[in-house]
Design an enzyme around this catalytic site. Structure first.
Site, short mmCIF file in Angstrom:
data_model
loop_
_atom_site.label_atom_id
_atom_site.label_comp_id
_atom_site.label_asym_id
_atom_site.label_seq_id
_atom_site.Cartn_x
_atom_site.Cartn_y
_atom_site.Cartn_z
N TYR A 1 -11.00 -2.04 7.24
CA TYR A 1 -10.84 -1.07 6.15
C TYR A 1 -10.10 -1.74 5.00
O TYR A 1 -9.03 -2.34 5.21
CB TYR A 1 -10.03 0.13 6.64
N ASP B 1 -6.15 -9.03 4.07
CA ASP B 1 -5.69 -7.69 3.72
C ASP B 1 -4.57 -7.33 4.70
O ASP B 1 -4.83 -6.91 5.83
CB ASP B 1 -6.86 -6.71 3.81
N LYS C 1 1.88 -0.39 1.99
CA LYS C 1 2.57 0.30 3.10
C LYS C 1 4.01 -0.17 3.31
O LYS C 1 4.89 0.26 2.61
CB LYS C 1 1.74 0.17 4.38
C1 LIG Z 1 -5.91 -2.67 5.84
C2 LIG Z 1 -5.90 -1.65 4.74
N1 LIG Z 1 -6.31 -2.01 3.51
C3 LIG Z 1 -6.29 -1.14 2.49
C4 LIG Z 1 -5.86 0.15 2.66
C5 LIG Z 1 -5.85 1.10 1.50
O1 LIG Z 1 -4.53 1.35 1.12
P1 LIG Z 1 -4.15 2.70 0.35
O2 LIG Z 1 -4.30 3.81 1.32
O3 LIG Z 1 -2.73 2.45 -0.08
O4 LIG Z 1 -5.09 2.81 -0.82
C6 LIG Z 1 -5.43 0.57 3.91
C7 LIG Z 1 -4.96 1.96 4.13
O5 LIG Z 1 -4.73 2.41 5.22
C8 LIG Z 1 -5.45 -0.34 4.99
O6 LIG Z 1 -5.06 0.01 6.22
#
Ligand SMILES: Cc1ncc(COP(=O)(O)O)c(C=O)c1O
Length: 436
Positions: free
Chosen positions: A145, A240, A268
């Site tokens: 994700y 990521d 986060k």
């Molecule tokens: C690995 C990863 N990348 C990107 C995101 C997107 O972040 P946001 O919810 O702050 O837009 C998330 C959100 O859970 C994530 O777990």
């Protein structure tokens, strides 16, 4: 004593449905069982709901609340900033102060870009990779994700048409043309794509630990394999680390696995619950934002969230933080495994630092497909039983620990998990074993 019902939350849920889209501020929260719980506040590892019930919290705001709720140092830092204003629309020194802390912790990073959410930060990382390589497409692994944008929400979960393609109604179908989907761990398929003539691949994106789909650690040597392939083909490697950053090691996956990508996406945990995100990486790539690559955002680098980021990174630099995470994560995972075995529930429990995943119904679940085969109906019922006993968990089986969770909290949680399993099994059948 168990909680029989949540009348104040139920009433709040009826009220919010009349004014908020779906009654919630982000769609997934509507799926929480038996219905979303509404909270009045939190302290340390605990949250208190509108009915006055207190829970040990393993949701932690879906990840960011890594210091627990109302952490004194974090609260003090934000409170000190608040009377000085919310945002200046120009420079201030906290921008560099916090960037320096990030760069000092993540090897191979030379510059930081501030952003507000992980979804925004992955967008600018892709744009930078395209600008740096002059190529267009990117490799993404199934089940990973990278936010909810049209470009990125592909191949994450089976979408509205049941296939593992587009993730949302209303999404631009052209998103499918931009990327090549690969199975996590398949180095050969990645190599074939990257080395193909005219493949036009600018970047390889991955969650270095697949936290969103089973907390699957990278297969041995896989991250280094990606690094070597990207080096050989001039492709930008993006980790990521929105979940793993500052959580599974002081420098996230980069220090835990000793592999340095070109760009790291952070969010986060970086600001303990305040909306801060970042891209960190090589100067030669990131400095392109003043050479034609647009990276905009009214709230980027505002002093309130950066005060939060500074205090959070300081708290995470205290001695033993990561050793404690490891020990408590292991204690929780071991306790869950023992309880599941005692009750004869076929399952897999994964743990990387303070992130734990329970996959009910599947043994040796070491792939995205195995994770998808989990018995979610059973886990949902288990989640409600835990909620009734004062343990608040995410749907889907992932658990987060904060620095505020003590060894005693973990021991209490393992006992609740055991009791909740017994209660769930007494009310309906357990999962039928599937093997990965
Ligand atoms: C690995 C990863 N990348 C990107 C995101 C997107 O972040 P946001 O919810 O702050 O837009 C998330 C959100 O859970 C994530 O777990």
């Amino acid at each position: 004593m168990t909680i029989a019902a949540w009348p104040a939350s139920q009433q709040a849920w009826e009220r919010t449905k009349a004014s908020l889209g779906g009654g919630v501020s982000t769609g997934l929260r509507a799926s929480m069982k038996p219905h979303p719980i509404f909270f009045q506040g939190g302290q340390g590892p605990r949250l208190t709901d509108l009915d006055g019930n207190t829970y040990l919290d393993y949701v932690l705001g879906w990840g960011p609340v890594i210091l627990g709720h109302g952490h004194p140092g974090l609260t003090e830092a934000v409170s000190r900033q608040l009377p000085l204003g919310a945002t200046y629309g120009s420079g201030h020194l906290l921008e560099a102060e916090v960037a320096e802390k990030v760069l000092a912790r993540i090897p191979g990073t030379e510059r930081v870009l501030w952003s507000n959410t992980g979804s925004e930060a992955t967008q600018v990382a892709l744009r930078l990779a395209r600008a740096a390589t002059g190529r267009h497409r990117f490799v993404k692994f199934t089940g990973h994700y990278h936010g909810w944008s049209d470009t990125m929400l592909v191949g994450y979960r089976p979408g509205p048409d049941g296939s593992l393609g587009l993730g949302s109604l209303g999404q631009n179908p052209a998103a499918m043309e931009d990327l090549a989907l690969v199975t996590w761990g398949d180095l050969e398929a990645t190599a074939d794509l990257l080395k193909a003539p005219d493949s036009d691949i600018a970047a390889v994106f991955c969650e270095p630990v697949l936290c969103n789909s089973g907390v699957l650690a990278p297969p041995l040597g896989f991250l280094q394999g990606l690094r070597d392939l990207c080096d050989a083909t001039g492709t930008i490697l993006v980790f990521d680390e929105v979940i793993t950053g500052f959580r599974i090691g002081s420098g996230g996956a980069v220090t835990r696995y000793g592999v340095t990508p070109d760009l790291v996406v952070l969010a986060k945990a970086i600001a303990g619950g305040y909306p801060l995100a970042a891209v960190a990486g090589r100067a030669e790539i990131i400095d392109r934002t003043t050479k034609g690559v647009v990276h905009a955002g009214t709230y980027n680098g505002n002093p309130v969230v950066l005060a939060a980021g500074s205090a959070t990174l300081d708290a995470l630099a205290e001695p033993d933080v990561y050793e404690d995470f490891e020990r408590r994560g292991t204690a929780l995972a071991d306790g869950m495994r023992a309880a599941l075995a005692r009750h004869g529930v076929p399952s897999t429990v994964h743990q990387v630092g303070p992130v734990v995943q329970c996959i009910a119904g599947v043994e040796n679940a070491d792939s995205f497909d195995a994770f998808l085969a989990a018995d979610q109906e059973f886990y949902d019922r288990l989640g409600v039983q835990m909620l009734r006993r004062g343990v608040f968990t995410l749907p889907g089986g992932r658990w987060y620990l904060s620095t505020a969770h003590s060894d005693a909290d973990i021991a209490q949680t393992v006992a609740v998990f055991d009791e909740s399993l017994a209660a769930t099994l007494s009310q309906g059948p357990g999962p039928v074993a599937k093997r990965a």
